[in-house]
Design a protein around this motif. Structure first.
Motif, PDB file in Angstrom:
ATOM      1  N   GLU A 286       0.845  -1.187   0.000  1.00 28.86           N
ATOM      2  CA  GLU A 286       0.000   0.000   0.000  1.00 28.86           C
ATOM      3  C   GLU A 286       0.884   1.241   0.000  1.00 28.86           C
ATOM      4  O   GLU A 286       1.840   1.336   0.760  1.00 28.86           O
ATOM      5  CB  GLU A 286      -0.923   0.017   1.203  1.00 28.86           C
ATOM      6  N   LEU A 287       0.538   2.180  -0.872  1.00 33.52           N
ATOM      7  CA  LEU A 287       1.283   3.422  -0.992  1.00 33.52           C
ATOM      8  C   LEU A 287       0.392   4.565  -0.549  1.00 33.52           C
ATOM      9  O   LEU A 287      -0.794   4.604  -0.875  1.00 33.52           O
ATOM     10  CB  LEU A 287       1.715   3.621  -2.443  1.00 33.52           C
ATOM     11  N   LYS A 288       0.956   5.502   0.183  1.00 36.64           N
ATOM     12  CA  LYS A 288       0.198   6.646   0.689  1.00 36.64           C
ATOM     13  C   LYS A 288       0.638   7.896  -0.060  1.00 36.64           C
ATOM     14  O   LYS A 288       1.700   8.447   0.198  1.00 36.64           O
ATOM     15  CB  LYS A 288       0.392   6.796   2.185  1.00 36.64           C
ATOM     16  N   LEU A 289      -0.201   8.306  -1.003  1.00 38.28           N
ATOM     17  CA  LEU A 289       0.077   9.479  -1.822  1.00 38.28           C
ATOM     18  C   LEU A 289      -0.433  10.734  -1.144  1.00 38.28           C
ATOM     19  O   LEU A 289      -1.445  10.705  -0.454  1.00 38.28           O
ATOM     20  CB  LEU A 289      -0.600   9.346  -3.186  1.00 38.28           C
ATOM     21  N   VAL A 290       0.259  11.837  -1.368  1.00 36.26           N
ATOM     22  CA  VAL A 290      -0.195  13.138  -0.892  1.00 36.26           C
ATOM     23  C   VAL A 290      -0.848  13.828  -2.087  1.00 36.26           C
ATOM     24  O   VAL A 290      -0.225  13.996  -3.132  1.00 36.26           O
ATOM     25  CB  VAL A 290       0.976  13.980  -0.349  1.00 36.26           C
ATOM     26  N   THR A 291      -2.105  14.217  -1.930  1.00 34.00           N
ATOM     27  CA  THR A 291      -2.838  14.867  -3.015  1.00 34.00           C
ATOM     28  C   THR A 291      -2.556  16.363  -3.033  1.00 34.00           C
ATOM     29  O   THR A 291      -1.924  16.897  -2.117  1.00 34.00           O
ATOM     30  CB  THR A 291      -4.353  14.629  -2.867  1.00 34.00           C
ATOM     31  N   THR A 292      -3.045  17.042  -4.055  1.00 35.92           N
ATOM     32  CA  THR A 292      -2.804  18.481  -4.188  1.00 35.92           C
ATOM     33  C   THR A 292      -3.462  19.298  -3.085  1.00 35.92           C
ATOM     34  O   THR A 292      -3.049  20.417  -2.816  1.00 35.92           O
ATOM     35  CB  THR A 292      -3.294  18.995  -5.555  1.00 35.92           C
TER      36      THR A 292
ATOM     37  N   TYR B 178       8.431  16.243   6.403  1.00 37.23           N
ATOM     38  CA  TYR B 178       8.945  15.870   5.094  1.00 37.23           C
ATOM     39  C   TYR B 178       7.980  14.929   4.387  1.00 37.23           C
ATOM     40  O   TYR B 178       7.069  14.369   4.982  1.00 37.23           O
ATOM     41  CB  TYR B 178      10.326  15.210   5.207  1.00 37.23           C
ATOM     42  N   MET B 179       8.188  14.791   3.086  1.00 39.01           N
ATOM     43  CA  MET B 179       7.494  13.806   2.271  1.00 39.01           C
ATOM     44  C   MET B 179       8.463  13.375   1.182  1.00 39.01           C
ATOM     45  O   MET B 179       9.563  13.924   1.086  1.00 39.01           O
ATOM     46  CB  MET B 179       6.202  14.374   1.688  1.00 39.01           C
TER      47      MET B 179
ATOM     48  N   GLU C 251       4.617   8.403   5.938  1.00 38.13           N
ATOM     49  CA  GLU C 251       4.122   7.152   6.511  1.00 38.13           C
ATOM     50  C   GLU C 251       4.331   5.966   5.572  1.00 38.13           C
ATOM     51  O   GLU C 251       4.195   4.828   5.978  1.00 38.13           O
ATOM     52  CB  GLU C 251       2.636   7.287   6.846  1.00 38.13           C
ATOM     53  N   THR C 252       4.647   6.239   4.306  1.00 35.84           N
ATOM     54  CA  THR C 252       4.933   5.179   3.350  1.00 35.84           C
ATOM     55  C   THR C 252       6.315   4.617   3.664  1.00 35.84           C
ATOM     56  O   THR C 252       7.267   5.360   3.880  1.00 35.84           O
ATOM     57  CB  THR C 252       4.905   5.725   1.913  1.00 35.84           C
ATOM     58  N   SER C 253       6.415   3.309   3.685  1.00 36.35           N
ATOM     59  CA  SER C 253       7.675   2.645   3.997  1.00 36.35           C
ATOM     60  C   SER C 253       8.742   2.981   2.956  1.00 36.35           C
ATOM     61  O   SER C 253       8.503   2.883   1.751  1.00 36.35           O
ATOM     62  CB  SER C 253       7.443   1.134   4.042  1.00 36.35           C
ATOM     63  N   TYR C 254       9.909   3.378   3.428  1.00 33.55           N
ATOM     64  CA  TYR C 254      11.021   3.698   2.532  1.00 33.55           C
ATOM     65  C   TYR C 254      11.410   2.473   1.716  1.00 33.55           C
ATOM     66  O   TYR C 254      11.708   2.572   0.526  1.00 33.55           O
ATOM     67  CB  TYR C 254      12.209   4.215   3.339  1.00 33.55           C
TER      68      TYR C 254
END
Length: 76
Positions: A2-8, A69-70, A35-38
């Motif tokens: 699962e990937l956690k994207l940051v939206t606009t 950060y992101m 929060e997305t695993s490196y």
């Protein structure tokens, strides 16, 4: 994976690997939550590069705090 994207609008949207890979195209940008695993992101980069794309990946700090950060991914 699962990937956690940051939206606009600065919301976090969770997508699975298959859905994300279907959106991958040349010259696109994606931003991922911290929060997305490196490790998951490194595995994702390997998959994208196997498809023939080049990937520019970096950590973007948006505050002076340690947890501000992101991750940015630019697919070429």
């Amino acid at each position: 994976m699962e990937l956690k994207l940051v939206t606009t609008d600065n919301k976090i949207k969770t997508v699975d690997l298959e859905k994300f890979l279907s959106k991958v195209k040349k010259d696109s940008f994606f931003y991922f939550s911290k929060e997305t695993s490196y490790k998951d992101l490194q595995d994702l980069i390997d998959l994208i590069e196997k498809e023939g794309y080049s990937v520019y990946f970096r950590e973007v700090k948006y505050t002076l705090e340690d947890d501000g950060y992101m991750y940015e991914m630019h697919i070429l």
